[in-house]
Design a protein around this motif. Structure first.
Motif: not given
Length: 81
Positions: A3-5, A31-38, A56-57
């Motif tokens: 299940r993706m979230e 193993g998570l995909d991240l988009t980050i704006d700092v 779960a992750n």
């Protein structure tokens, strides 16, 4: 079936807390995909994040992130000594 979230959040902290680095490391490790704006200010920085991956992750990531932030805040206030 996995299940993706997706989780979106805005986190703010002092620059010396190195919050964006912690977030990047944890997402890579899980193993998570991240988009980050700092946005960096003189004293503090804010990180607008979007994290995608299996539930779960992602739940483990959120749990570890909030625990680390709580631990940091306790040490900063002198409660953790």
């Amino acid at each position: 079936m996995v299940r993706m979230e997706t989780w979106r959040e805005i986190l703010v902290g002092p620059r010396w807390a190195k919050l964006p680095s912690f977030i990047r490391d944890e997402c890579f490790r899980r193993g998570l995909d991240l988009t980050i704006d700092v946005e960096k200010g003189w004293i503090r920085e804010s990180a607008r994040i979007e994290v995608k991956g299996d539930k779960a992750n992602l739940d483990g990531f959120k749990s570890d992130l909030y625990a680390a932030m709580d631990n940091y805040n306790r040490k900063l206030s002198g409660e953790g000594t």
